[in-house]
Motif scaffolding. Structure first.
Motif, PDB file in Angstrom:
ATOM      1  N   TYR A 232      -1.178  11.964  14.909  1.00 27.49           N
ATOM      2  CA  TYR A 232      -0.204  12.486  13.960  1.00 27.49           C
ATOM      3  C   TYR A 232      -0.832  12.494  12.569  1.00 27.49           C
ATOM      4  CZ  TYR A 232       3.672  13.245  10.865  1.00 27.49           C
ATOM      5  OH  TYR A 232       4.469  13.775   9.884  1.00 27.49           O
ATOM      6  N   ASP A 233      -0.904  13.668  11.975  1.00 32.68           N
ATOM      7  CA  ASP A 233      -1.370  13.801  10.600  1.00 32.68           C
ATOM      8  C   ASP A 233      -0.649  15.002   9.993  1.00 32.68           C
ATOM      9  OD1 ASP A 233      -2.989  14.733   8.290  1.00 32.68           O
ATOM     10  OD2 ASP A 233      -4.358  13.126   8.884  1.00 32.68           O
ATOM     11  N   TYR A 234       0.239  14.732   9.054  1.00 33.54           N
ATOM     12  CA  TYR A 234       1.090  15.798   8.505  1.00 33.54           C
ATOM     13  C   TYR A 234       0.263  16.951   7.947  1.00 33.54           C
ATOM     14  CZ  TYR A 234       4.562  18.160   5.611  1.00 33.54           C
ATOM     15  OH  TYR A 234       5.377  19.106   5.038  1.00 33.54           O
ATOM     16  N   TYR A 235      -0.827  16.637   7.298  1.00 30.12           N
ATOM     17  CA  TYR A 235      -1.595  17.691   6.620  1.00 30.12           C
ATOM     18  C   TYR A 235      -2.439  18.502   7.589  1.00 30.12           C
ATOM     19  CZ  TYR A 235       0.390  15.747   2.518  1.00 30.12           C
ATOM     20  OH  TYR A 235       1.324  15.345   1.606  1.00 30.12           O
ATOM     21  N   MET A 236      -2.818  17.921   8.684  1.00 33.62           N
ATOM     22  CA  MET A 236      -3.491  18.706   9.725  1.00 33.62           C
ATOM     23  C   MET A 236      -2.482  19.546  10.502  1.00 33.62           C
ATOM     24  SD  MET A 236      -6.743  18.460   9.540  1.00 33.62           S
ATOM     25  CE  MET A 236      -7.526  18.789  11.122  1.00 33.62           C
ATOM     26  N   ILE A 237      -1.237  19.076  10.590  1.00 39.31           N
ATOM     27  CA  ILE A 237      -0.179  19.911  11.166  1.00 39.31           C
ATOM     28  C   ILE A 237       0.018  21.152  10.295  1.00 39.31           C
ATOM     29  CG2 ILE A 237       2.321  20.046  11.558  1.00 39.31           C
ATOM     30  CD1 ILE A 237       2.203  17.122  12.486  1.00 39.31           C
TER      31      ILE A 237
END
Length: 404
Positions: free
Chosen positions: A362-367
């Protein structure tokens, strides 16, 4: 790459009850994106802020890349900070009166007890400002009660006046230090949202829905992700429900709208007897086959409903959406950082929309900016980290027959 990756993405973001203007949102986004980029050895450039005042949308373009991949993203923040700031500007007496009404309603309707039943920590989040107010009242009366023994004249007048003065001082300090004003405003807004008592805010949500519907009609994105955090998760459901009514044919050709919930407090609204409008929206959105919805939950965040199946506790039909995935904040951050944030509940609450310090599925910025599809990240989380080489290159997935 041998599998389909995302070249063009549109990300909507609807935040919680925060007075953060778009300029500061963009600054924070750049800072956290930079932190995430270092972790994944990725490069990213962020364009200037573009404001659409009529719809209250702040947009910036992002160009992210690794050695063998590149992804462009339009990041659209749906703005309602001005409404929060107007709440902050109300007189103290008005805030106190409205807070007492809101807390009383949530207690008398049994809503507060439902919070405690499904997640005791969220129940404590509700109880915190109530306890502070009661403690300040009790302390004020206790201090004022000494006046007759000190020889104060006309105690029938001086004691109540002294109690009011002491209470006012306590509200200023330590009340502000303990964020009591903010907590009262937050619960007042939640109470007003439950009862649909702010027509101007309903108009704002309608504008958001029209903005989203326009993007869905265009259909020129590889992927559309609608992310929301905290109370924004409840607002997002209302916006998506309305947008899908405006674009009734969406999904008939296989299109998907991806919904991302973090730190969700949907049940803050949906648990109230008058929250039926939101429960109906949840039911419709959840049942729509064009929706792919994930709710990320973490035990480290006490201001959310951890380990709670929203559809189950609301007694709604089980559609399998949203998916529930649990994440561990300690696996996203360095040990020293986690220790520093551990006692800061509000900072932990925001972590799932902040940058990581370690590679994690989970990584918001890679999402938002990475090449992998949203569904891949959700349905195959164990493959996410191995897909990236140390230099940030994207590695071809191993064919299924070779993994058998």
């Amino acid at each position: 790459m041998s599998d389909t990756t995302v070249k063009k993405r549109c990300v909507y973001f609807l935040g919680g009850y925060e007075p953060i203007p778009p300029e500061r949102q963009r600054e924070r986004y750049i800072r956290e994106l930079s932190r995430s980029g270092r972790v994944w050895s990725a490069k990213a450039e962020v364009g200037p802020l573009e404001l659409a005042p009529e719809r209250m949308v702040g947009t910036w373009q992002i160009a992210a890349s690794g050695p063998n991949w590149s992804t462009g993203a339009a990041y659209k923040s749906l703005l309602w900070h001005d409404i929060v700031l107007s709440d902050f500007a109300r007189p103290g007496w008005q805030r106190l009166f409205r807070a007492v009404v809101a807390f009383g309603d949530l207690i008398l309707t049994g809503t507060a007890f439902r919070y405690f039943r499904v997640n005791w920590r969220y129940g404590l989040f509700f109880a915190y400002p109530v306890f502070l107010l009661l403690a300040f009242v009790a302390l004020s009366i206790y201090v004022a009660s000494f006046l007759p023994a000190l020889g104060a004249p006309l105690p029938i007048l001086t004691v109540p006046i002294a109690a009011i003065l002491v209470f006012t001082l306590l509200m200023v300090w330590p009340g502000r230090f303990l964020m009591l004003d903010y907590m009262m405003d937050d619960w007042i807004f939640g109470h007003e949202l439950i009862h649909r008592a702010r027509p101007e805010f309903d108009r704002r949500l309608e504008g958001f829905a029209q903005e989203l519907a326009e993007t869905l009609r265009q259909g020129d994105q590889d992927e559309v992700v609608f992310a929301a955090h905290s109370l924004g998760c409840a607002l997002k459901v209302a916006v998506v429900d309305r947008a899908l009514q405006l674009v009734p044919d969406f999904g008939k050709n296989g299109e998907r709208l991806n919904l991302l919930s973090t730190g969700s407090s949907i049940l803050k609204i949906a648990f109230h007897p008058k929250g039926g409008w939101l429960r109906d929206a949840i039911r419709r959105v959840s049942a729509n086959p064009a929706i792919f919805w994930i709710d990320y939950q973490t035990m480290a965040d006490p201001i959310s409903f951890y380990n709670v199946d929203m559809l189950k506790v609301l007694k709604l039909p089980d559609t399998g959406r949203p998916f529930i995935r649990r994440v561990h904040i300690r696996d996203m951050l360095e040990a020293s950082t986690y220790r520093r944030f551990k006692a800061n509940f509000f900072r932990l609450h925001r972590q799932l929309v902040m940058g990581n310090e370690k590679r994690y599925f989970y990584d918001y910025y890679m999402i938002c900016c990475g090449p992998l599809r949203f569904e891949t990240r959700v349905l195959k989380p164990e493959t996410v980290v191995p897909r990236f080489a140390p230099d940030g290159s994207l590695i071809d997935p191993v064919p299924a027959e070779k993994t058998a």
